[in-house]
Design a protein around this motif. Structure first.
Motif, short mmCIF file in Angstrom:
data_model
loop_
_atom_site.label_atom_id
_atom_site.label_comp_id
_atom_site.label_asym_id
_atom_site.label_seq_id
_atom_site.Cartn_x
_atom_site.Cartn_y
_atom_site.Cartn_z
N LEU A 59 -87.56 -40.20 -87.47
CA LEU A 59 -86.27 -40.45 -86.84
C LEU A 59 -86.17 -41.87 -86.30
O LEU A 59 -85.13 -42.54 -86.45
CB LEU A 59 -86.04 -39.44 -85.71
CG LEU A 59 -84.73 -39.59 -84.92
CD1 LEU A 59 -83.53 -39.36 -85.82
CD2 LEU A 59 -84.70 -38.63 -83.73
N ILE A 60 -87.25 -42.35 -85.68
CA ILE A 60 -87.23 -43.70 -85.10
C ILE A 60 -87.09 -44.75 -86.19
O ILE A 60 -86.36 -45.75 -86.03
CB ILE A 60 -88.51 -43.93 -84.26
CG1 ILE A 60 -88.50 -43.03 -83.02
CG2 ILE A 60 -88.62 -45.40 -83.83
CD1 ILE A 60 -89.83 -42.92 -82.34
N VAL A 61 -87.77 -44.55 -87.31
CA VAL A 61 -87.61 -45.48 -88.44
C VAL A 61 -86.16 -45.49 -88.91
O VAL A 61 -85.59 -46.55 -89.21
CB VAL A 61 -88.56 -45.11 -89.59
CG1 VAL A 61 -88.22 -45.89 -90.85
CG2 VAL A 61 -90.01 -45.37 -89.19
N ASP A 62 -85.54 -44.31 -88.95
CA ASP A 62 -84.13 -44.23 -89.35
C ASP A 62 -83.23 -44.96 -88.35
O ASP A 62 -82.29 -45.65 -88.73
CB ASP A 62 -83.70 -42.77 -89.48
CG ASP A 62 -82.30 -42.62 -90.03
OD1 ASP A 62 -82.11 -42.91 -91.22
OD2 ASP A 62 -81.39 -42.23 -89.27
N VAL A 63 -83.53 -44.81 -87.06
CA VAL A 63 -82.77 -45.51 -86.02
C VAL A 63 -82.92 -47.02 -86.20
O VAL A 63 -81.94 -47.78 -86.08
CB VAL A 63 -83.24 -45.08 -84.61
CG1 VAL A 63 -82.66 -45.99 -83.54
CG2 VAL A 63 -82.85 -43.63 -84.34
N LEU A 64 -84.14 -47.47 -86.50
CA LEU A 64 -84.38 -48.90 -86.71
C LEU A 64 -83.58 -49.41 -87.91
O LEU A 64 -83.01 -50.52 -87.86
CB LEU A 64 -85.87 -49.16 -86.93
CG LEU A 64 -86.76 -49.02 -85.69
CD1 LEU A 64 -88.23 -49.07 -86.07
CD2 LEU A 64 -86.44 -50.12 -84.68
N ARG A 65 -83.53 -48.62 -88.97
CA ARG A 65 -82.74 -49.03 -90.14
C ARG A 65 -81.27 -49.19 -89.76
O ARG A 65 -80.59 -50.12 -90.21
CB ARG A 65 -82.88 -48.00 -91.26
CG ARG A 65 -84.26 -47.93 -91.90
CD ARG A 65 -84.22 -47.14 -93.18
NE ARG A 65 -85.55 -46.92 -93.73
CZ ARG A 65 -86.20 -45.76 -93.69
NH1 ARG A 65 -85.61 -44.70 -93.15
NH2 ARG A 65 -87.40 -45.63 -94.20
N LYS A 66 -80.77 -48.27 -88.95
CA LYS A 66 -79.37 -48.34 -88.55
C LYS A 66 -79.12 -49.50 -87.59
O LYS A 66 -77.98 -49.92 -87.41
CB LYS A 66 -78.94 -47.01 -87.91
CG LYS A 66 -78.76 -45.90 -88.96
CD LYS A 66 -78.34 -44.60 -88.35
CE LYS A 66 -77.88 -43.61 -89.43
NZ LYS A 66 -78.81 -43.47 -90.53
N LYS A 67 -80.20 -50.02 -86.99
CA LYS A 67 -80.10 -51.23 -86.17
C LYS A 67 -80.28 -52.49 -87.01
O LYS A 67 -80.24 -53.60 -86.49
CB LYS A 67 -81.16 -51.18 -85.06
CG LYS A 67 -80.81 -50.27 -83.90
CD LYS A 67 -79.69 -50.87 -83.07
CE LYS A 67 -79.38 -50.04 -81.85
NZ LYS A 67 -78.26 -50.61 -81.06
#
Length: 445
Positions: free
Chosen positions: A218-226
């Motif tokens: 999930l955190i990797v996905d959040v980083l991608r969205k950032k």
């Protein structure tokens, strides 16, 4: 495509968000009870608990980062069917079957009911409202760092700091003292005979190693969205966030263990850690303390529910080809329904399942950490995971007291550490060592 880099403020916010995801129901209710039962053995019990509730989740985040930031990479050396089965089982346990419903139950039992009573808001109404809020926030993953890492978590940390410092500076009783002035009762026999291993097993209940597999993705996905698309930077930020979260969790656990160990005069005979926490805070702060506790518990459970809902929905959206938004609603609805079985029943049912799955997750994490040193990764993953699963199932059968398995359990009792629920530990460790020593007689598989 431009690639964003996070500044120090955003890295700390990411770490705070990770901490908030982990700090949920199990993290709050299990340490106080373990601390009370451990009494004067609280230090060894706490160290065992920290291994499985802090050390393993941190290693899991690192393993996810090294593997590539998704479950497909973590399980790539297993047969497809086995990988999917293990992953689905973990996501169901950490999602709508146990961990997600538990967040609302603990928020209700410890955060709401002591203030207003169950007659004011029935459990079914509370769980519906709780998961409506959690699902609404989970639908906006790109803003998770902003409204959890920068707003909710700092408030949570301040409230926890007030509680933790108060417990250490002015505890309500000496370690292990009871209402009659005697030492801790015979109920803590398991802690007196093997405090470290008992604490080690208790750490399973937090489900944080499972959670780390989900939250890492999930955190990797959040980083991608950032806008952070470079895999090297994603791994670096994930590891930094994990370290920040681990430090925070360790401090919280140590204060809650100490709280439990000094709670005998105000909460002797309590059924669960939530009750110990509520009575302790009431005794130390009075009614204002109960408001603080309610805020801590509700915020902690809500942030974890947001993370779990988002992670489960994201995984099954990719697996089943369904819409993320649809799955958020489905998981929230199922979790609200399951929560109505009650906290005690849910915990009792979950323990054998955790004992069966936890060693498999641990073996998976360790193998990913050492994969670069394996000459035969595919074979190594398959037989190490197989050994972990078979032996953990024996531990689970014993814990569940499955009818008709007396002979099997008696035979398995000759295995090292079986009496402590750790029959898998020595064989799996040996299997990993053999895998590392397995010579390369041909090209890597």
């Amino acid at each position: 495509m431009t690639d964003t880099r996070l500044n120090k403020q955003n890295i700390f916010a990411l770490g705070f968000m990770t901490f908030a995801f982990f700090l949920g129901a199990g993290n709050i209710i299990f340490p106080p009870l373990a601390g009370q039962l451990a009494g004067s053995e609280v230090t060894l019990a706490m160290l065992g608990f920290l291994v499985t509730a802090v050390g393993l989740p941190l290693l899991t985040l690192i393993a996810v980062a090294i593997a590539g930031g998704d479950m497909e990479s973590v399980t790539r050396d297993l047969p497809r069917a086995v990988a999917v089965t293990i992953t689905v089982a973990i996501f169901i346990v950490i999602g709508p079957a146990f961990a997600l419903p538990r967040t609302s139950l603990v928020a209700y039992e410890t955060g709401m009911k002591p203030l207003f009573g169950e007659d004011a808001v029935p459990l079914w109404a509370y769980t519906i409202g709780f998961f409506l809020v959690a699902s609404a926030l989970a639908l906006h993953r790109g803003s998770l760092i902003d409204y959890i890492g920068k707003i909710l978590t700092p408030i949570l940390i301040v409230l926890l700091a007030i509680l933790g410092i108060s417990v250490v500076v002015e505890p309500l009783a000496p370690l292990g003292a009871m209402t009659d002035g005697t030492a801790i009762s015979a109920a803590s026999e398991a802690y007196r005979s093997a405090p470290f291993s008992k604490g080690f097993i208790e750490g399973y209940n937090t489900m944080d190693t499972f959670g780390a597999l989900m939250f890492g993705v999930l955190i990797v996905d959040v980083l991608r969205k950032k806008g952070v698309n470079d895999r090297g930077f994603q791994a670096s930020y994930l590891i930094q966030a994990g370290i920040i979260a681990a430090i925070g969790l360790a401090l919280v656990y140590m204060s809650l263990f100490y709280l439990g160990a000094t709670s005998g005069t105000v909460a002797a005979g309590a059924d669960n850690g939530g009750e110990i926490l509520a009575k302790y805070v009431q005794g130390m702060f009075g009614q204002p303390g109960q408001w603080i506790l309610s805020a801590v518990v509700t915020l902690a459970c809500l942030t974890t529910a947001i993370g779990l809902t988002g992670a489960c929905s994201d995984y099954f959206a990719n697996l089943l080809g369904m819409q993320y938004r649809t799955l958020v609603v489905v998981f929230a609805a199922v979790s609200a329904l399951v929560a109505n079985v009650g906290l005690s029943y849910l915990i009792a049912v979950s323990i054998p399942v955790l004992i069966a799955l936890y060693p498999v997750a641990v073996a998976l994490v360790v193998l990913n950490l050492v994969r670069r040193y394996l000459n035969h990764p595919k074979q190594s993953f398959r037989w190490v995971i197989g050994i972990a699963l078979v032996l953990s199932l024996l531990d689970a059968i014993k814990a569940a007291k499955v009818p008709g398995t007396t002979t099997l359990v008696e035979t398995a009792s000759h295995l090292p550490l079986f009496g402590y629920g750790l029959a898998w530990l020595i064989p799996v460790t040996a299997a990993v060592i053999v895998a590392l020593a397995w010579p390369d007689r041909s090209s890597k598989d």
